[in-house]
Design an enzyme around this catalytic site. Structure first.
Site, PDB file in Angstrom:
ATOM      1  N   HIS A 175      60.353  32.628  11.394  1.00  0.00           N
ATOM      2  CA  HIS A 175      61.542  32.095  10.714  1.00  0.00           C
ATOM      3  C   HIS A 175      62.712  33.068  10.819  1.00  0.00           C
ATOM      4  CE1 HIS A 175      59.320  28.755   9.168  1.00  0.00           C
ATOM      5  NE2 HIS A 175      58.634  29.434   8.269  1.00  0.00           N
ATOM      6  N   HIS A 207      54.105  34.782  10.424  1.00  0.00           N
ATOM      7  CA  HIS A 207      54.680  33.465  10.105  1.00  0.00           C
ATOM      8  C   HIS A 207      56.154  33.599   9.726  1.00  0.00           C
ATOM      9  CE1 HIS A 207      54.488  29.263   8.594  1.00  0.00           C
ATOM     10  NE2 HIS A 207      55.428  29.699   7.773  1.00  0.00           N
ATOM     11  N   GLU A 208      56.433  34.490   8.781  1.00  0.00           N
ATOM     12  CA  GLU A 208      57.808  34.643   8.317  1.00  0.00           C
ATOM     13  C   GLU A 208      58.689  35.301   9.375  1.00  0.00           C
ATOM     14  OE1 GLU A 208      58.676  33.047   5.825  1.00  0.00           O
ATOM     15  OE2 GLU A 208      56.680  32.616   5.029  1.00  0.00           O
TER      16      GLU A 208
END
Length: 418
Positions: free
Chosen positions: A22, A18-19
């Site tokens: 980003h 997920h990160e």
């Protein structure tokens, strides 16, 4: 211990991907990413690479990428501040020492008159015994040195807020998107390992000591007829067996080009309010890369639909908040699934990844979906909302999410002990 290891691995993989979404698109947009963190709270482990500090933190409640410009810069050079400047070979400032400046005898000591470290990248001030102010150019990767730590400055063009609306939206959306990509990859791996069910009237893997195993059926047997009824597909086979719990069935099969007859009596099992027959066999499978890719897409879409329906039911009050699970519930579930094998653990990880991705896309302040909602408002207004007001909304949203987390965790603990 196995449960703890399995939970840490599953949690780490979910948050990491997920990160990573980003981080990757933030760096592509030229945003300075100060920290990539898995977990919250005190640091357990950290290292620095390419401007970013990578950390693992104590509390397994999520993660974050700290980007320059999302929050006000914590260090400000005010007029009258005395600093030590360390220059590079080109004469530009590469380090600004804020305290213990006596430890740098070769530095240029300056009393700040004016500093612009966002646009012009200059510092102006008075050196000792000099009447005229001196102006120094500052390298865009210069660092503050304070308390033994170094913090890189963030010129405006390296800040999150300086980027176009599209770049900011893509950076935020990339986190949940990576969770869906992770789920697709895991479902595809499961297809490659286990094979993909095919709709052929053929015996797949047998349950050891099951009805079919005891009757002498073998994996790969082709079922021609059951009680003289022609079998065209696996669905035909399962439909007829399910309808005959406890009744003897005669199967005409082909094995190694030989025709054989086998009799089985399906075991009667309760399924809801209905009694159905089972003989302990799995459907036939085949292994192929293209089939596994197709399975990955289909399972990801199917899981997304299931999670979306569940969220709608929660919002509309069709089931209680008690049905939700937090970290404690997921910890217990991970331990149980891990006991049943790696493939099942991969399936759970894929399902949790879809849950995380879809939940983060909800238009709730403090979540990625909430930030995307503010970007939509900005696009409609033609200008961003006041940052302080937006920050307050996100703060309230985060507080409510933490409250929800506490309630769900308490419910998990009650289920565990009661």
């Amino acid at each position: 211990m196995n449960t703890a290891i399995a939970f840490i691995v599953v949690f780490g993989v979910l948050v990491f991907f997920h990160e990573l979404g980003h981080l990757y698109f933030a760096k592509r947009a030229g945003i300075l990413c100060r920290e990539f963190a898995i977990g919250f709270g005190p640091k357990i482990f950290s290292f620095t690479k390419n401007e970013t500090v990578y950390t693992i933190r104590l509390l397994p409640l999520g993660g974050y990428v700290r980007m320059a410009g999302e929050d006000p810069e914590t260090i400000e050079l005010k007029p009258g501040t005395k600093v030590a400047l360390l220059l590079n070979r080109g004469g530009a400032v590469e380090k600004i020492v804020l305290n213990n400046i006596d430890r740098y005898p070769n530095a240029r000591i300056l009393e700040i008159e004016h500093a612009d470290l966002e646009h012009k990248l200059t510092v102006t001030g008075y050196e000792e015994y000099e009447d005229a102010p001196q102006t120094f150019a500052v390298d865009e990767k210069a660092r503050y040195v304070t308390g033994g730590e170094e913090v890189q400055i963030a010129p405006y063009h390296r800040q999150f807020t300086s980027k176009s609306l599209g770049q900011r939206a893509l950076t935020i959306f990339a986190g949940p998107a990576m969770n869906f990509i992770l789920a697709f990859i895991l479902f595809m791996i499961i297809g490659l390992v286990q094979g993909i069910p095919v709709d052929r009237p053929e015996i797949g893997q047998l349950v050891e000591n099951g009805v079919a195993d005891k009757a002498g059926l073998q994996e790969g047997d082709e079922i021609r007829t059951i009680n003289k009824v022609q079998m065209q597909s696996w669905k035909d086979v399962t439909t007829l067996i399910r309808k005959n719990p406890g009744n003897e069935l005669t199967m005409d099969i082909t094995r190694d080009n030989q025709h054989l007859t086998v009799s089985v009596i399906p075991a009667a099992e309760q399924e809801g309010n209905e009694e159905v027959g089972r003989i302990g066999v799995y459907p036939p499978v085949e292994k192929s890369l293209l089939g596994s890719v197709k399975l990955g897409f289909e399972q990801t879409i199917r899981m997304t639909q299931l999670v979306f329906v569940s969220l709608v039911q929660l919002i509309t009050g069709q089931f209680s908040i008690d049905a939700l699970s937090g970290p404690v519930g997921i910890y217990n579930l991970t331990g149980e699934v891990a006991k049943s094998g790696l493939v099942n653990l991969l399936g759970l990880t894929a399902a949790l990844s879809v849950n995380l991705g879809l939940f983060n896309l909800l238009p709730i302040p403090a979540l990625d979906g909430g930030r995307l909602m503010f970007f939509l408002v900005e696009a409609l207004r033609g200008k961003p909302l006041d940052r302080q007001k937006e920050g307050m909304v996100h703060f309230v949203g985060f507080a409510l999410l933490m409250l929800l987390m506490l309630v769900v965790t308490w419910n998990d603990i009650k289920k565990f002990f009661l």
